[in-house]
Design a protein around this motif. Sequence first.
Motif, PDB file in Angstrom:
ATOM      1  N   ARG A 273       0.831  -1.208   0.000  1.00 53.36           N
ATOM      2  CA  ARG A 273       0.000   0.000   0.000  1.00 53.36           C
ATOM      3  C   ARG A 273       0.861   1.252   0.000  1.00 53.36           C
ATOM      4  O   ARG A 273       0.562   2.231  -0.682  1.00 53.36           O
ATOM      5  CB  ARG A 273      -0.962  -0.007   1.193  1.00 53.36           C
ATOM      6  CG  ARG A 273      -2.105  -1.010   1.037  1.00 53.36           C
ATOM      7  CD  ARG A 273      -3.166  -0.844   2.122  1.00 53.36           C
ATOM      8  NE  ARG A 273      -2.650  -1.090   3.457  1.00 53.36           N
ATOM      9  CZ  ARG A 273      -2.635  -2.284   4.045  1.00 53.36           C
ATOM     10  NH1 ARG A 273      -3.120  -3.338   3.419  1.00 53.36           N
ATOM     11  NH2 ARG A 273      -2.168  -2.415   5.267  1.00 53.36           N
ATOM     12  N   ARG A 274       1.960   1.223   0.734  1.00 61.46           N
ATOM     13  CA  ARG A 274       2.870   2.377   0.767  1.00 61.46           C
ATOM     14  C   ARG A 274       3.531   2.580  -0.589  1.00 61.46           C
ATOM     15  O   ARG A 274       3.695   3.715  -1.049  1.00 61.46           O
ATOM     16  CB  ARG A 274       3.923   2.163   1.866  1.00 61.46           C
ATOM     17  CG  ARG A 274       4.901   3.304   1.994  1.00 61.46           C
ATOM     18  CD  ARG A 274       4.190   4.580   2.477  1.00 61.46           C
ATOM     19  NE  ARG A 274       5.139   5.648   2.610  1.00 61.46           N
ATOM     20  CZ  ARG A 274       5.351   6.597   1.678  1.00 61.46           C
ATOM     21  NH1 ARG A 274       4.657   6.616   0.573  1.00 61.46           N
ATOM     22  NH2 ARG A 274       6.241   7.526   1.876  1.00 61.46           N
ATOM     23  N   LEU A 275       3.929   1.509  -1.262  1.00 63.29           N
ATOM     24  CA  LEU A 275       4.510   1.607  -2.599  1.00 63.29           C
ATOM     25  C   LEU A 275       3.508   2.214  -3.569  1.00 63.29           C
ATOM     26  O   LEU A 275       3.842   3.136  -4.327  1.00 63.29           O
ATOM     27  CB  LEU A 275       4.950   0.226  -3.101  1.00 63.29           C
ATOM     28  CG  LEU A 275       5.407   0.153  -4.561  1.00 63.29           C
ATOM     29  CD1 LEU A 275       6.624   1.032  -4.805  1.00 63.29           C
ATOM     30  CD2 LEU A 275       5.680  -1.291  -4.944  1.00 63.29           C
ATOM     31  N   VAL A 276       2.269   1.748  -3.548  1.00 55.91           N
ATOM     32  CA  VAL A 276       1.238   2.290  -4.432  1.00 55.91           C
ATOM     33  C   VAL A 276       1.006   3.767  -4.125  1.00 55.91           C
ATOM     34  O   VAL A 276       0.923   4.597  -5.040  1.00 55.91           O
ATOM     35  CB  VAL A 276      -0.065   1.464  -4.330  1.00 55.91           C
ATOM     36  CG1 VAL A 276      -1.223   2.152  -5.033  1.00 55.91           C
ATOM     37  CG2 VAL A 276       0.159   0.068  -4.908  1.00 55.91           C
ATOM     38  N   GLU A 277       0.925   4.115  -2.852  1.00 50.33           N
ATOM     39  CA  GLU A 277       0.746   5.512  -2.453  1.00 50.33           C
ATOM     40  C   GLU A 277       1.905   6.367  -2.976  1.00 50.33           C
ATOM     41  O   GLU A 277       1.700   7.469  -3.494  1.00 50.33           O
ATOM     42  CB  GLU A 277       0.669   5.583  -0.930  1.00 50.33           C
ATOM     43  CG  GLU A 277       0.526   6.965  -0.346  1.00 50.33           C
ATOM     44  CD  GLU A 277       0.547   6.914   1.181  1.00 50.33           C
ATOM     45  OE1 GLU A 277       1.299   7.715   1.772  1.00 50.33           O
ATOM     46  OE2 GLU A 277      -0.162   6.080   1.770  1.00 50.33           O
ATOM     47  N   HIS A 278       3.109   5.866  -2.847  1.00 50.61           N
ATOM     48  CA  HIS A 278       4.296   6.585  -3.311  1.00 50.61           C
ATOM     49  C   HIS A 278       4.247   6.787  -4.830  1.00 50.61           C
ATOM     50  O   HIS A 278       4.505   7.888  -5.328  1.00 50.61           O
ATOM     51  CB  HIS A 278       5.557   5.819  -2.906  1.00 50.61           C
ATOM     52  CG  HIS A 278       6.815   6.491  -3.304  1.00 50.61           C
ATOM     53  ND1 HIS A 278       7.327   7.582  -2.631  1.00 50.61           N
ATOM     54  CD2 HIS A 278       7.675   6.234  -4.320  1.00 50.61           C
ATOM     55  CE1 HIS A 278       8.440   7.969  -3.215  1.00 50.61           C
ATOM     56  NE2 HIS A 278       8.686   7.171  -4.246  1.00 50.61           N
ATOM     57  N   LEU A 279       3.911   5.741  -5.574  1.00 49.95           N
ATOM     58  CA  LEU A 279       3.842   5.849  -7.029  1.00 49.95           C
ATOM     59  C   LEU A 279       2.739   6.806  -7.464  1.00 49.95           C
ATOM     60  O   LEU A 279       2.899   7.544  -8.442  1.00 49.95           O
ATOM     61  CB  LEU A 279       3.630   4.478  -7.666  1.00 49.95           C
ATOM     62  CG  LEU A 279       4.829   3.527  -7.580  1.00 49.95           C
ATOM     63  CD1 LEU A 279       4.429   2.141  -8.064  1.00 49.95           C
ATOM     64  CD2 LEU A 279       6.024   4.064  -8.346  1.00 49.95           C
ATOM     65  N   ARG A 280       1.622   6.814  -6.759  1.00 53.74           N
ATOM     66  CA  ARG A 280       0.546   7.765  -7.082  1.00 53.74           C
ATOM     67  C   ARG A 280       0.997   9.198  -6.857  1.00 53.74           C
ATOM     68  O   ARG A 280       0.627  10.094  -7.615  1.00 53.74           O
ATOM     69  CB  ARG A 280      -0.687   7.474  -6.233  1.00 53.74           C
ATOM     70  CG  ARG A 280      -1.449   6.251  -6.663  1.00 53.74           C
ATOM     71  CD  ARG A 280      -2.642   6.039  -5.768  1.00 53.74           C
ATOM     72  NE  ARG A 280      -3.373   4.828  -6.125  1.00 53.74           N
ATOM     73  CZ  ARG A 280      -4.406   4.387  -5.436  1.00 53.74           C
ATOM     74  NH1 ARG A 280      -4.843   5.059  -4.371  1.00 53.74           N
ATOM     75  NH2 ARG A 280      -5.009   3.287  -5.807  1.00 53.74           N
ATOM     76  N   ALA A 281       1.789   9.425  -5.822  1.00 53.09           N
ATOM     77  CA  ALA A 281       2.259  10.777  -5.519  1.00 53.09           C
ATOM     78  C   ALA A 281       3.354  11.234  -6.474  1.00 53.09           C
ATOM     79  O   ALA A 281       3.487  12.426  -6.732  1.00 53.09           O
ATOM     80  CB  ALA A 281       2.776  10.837  -4.078  1.00 53.09           C
TER      81      ALA A 281
END
Length: 98
Positions: A15-23
């Motif tokens: 979830r943190r990786l996805v959040e980072h990529l979205r940002a």
Amino acid sequence: MDAATRTELEAAAFRRLVEHLRARTDVQNIDLMNLAGFCRNCLSRWYREAAERKGIALSDPEAREIIYGMPYEEWRAKYQKEATPEQKARFAQSHPGH
């Protein structure tokens, strides 16, 4: 560490990786491919494949929306830039046959 805890930690990291990529919309998929050998589309495909292994039907567009946080075409229109000749050349070197 028990399996349930490991799964919880892996899910949190994902979830943190996805959040980072979205940002980091400034980072293009070709940059990710050239540096890491995978991109957001790869991640969405892996997500879809994992769902399929569990018997869950998930289309590529649905999986991409989960990773991108919006429909893929919308993300492309907002954030995707034309790859530079240098990016394309590096991709051709690191991913022959693509």
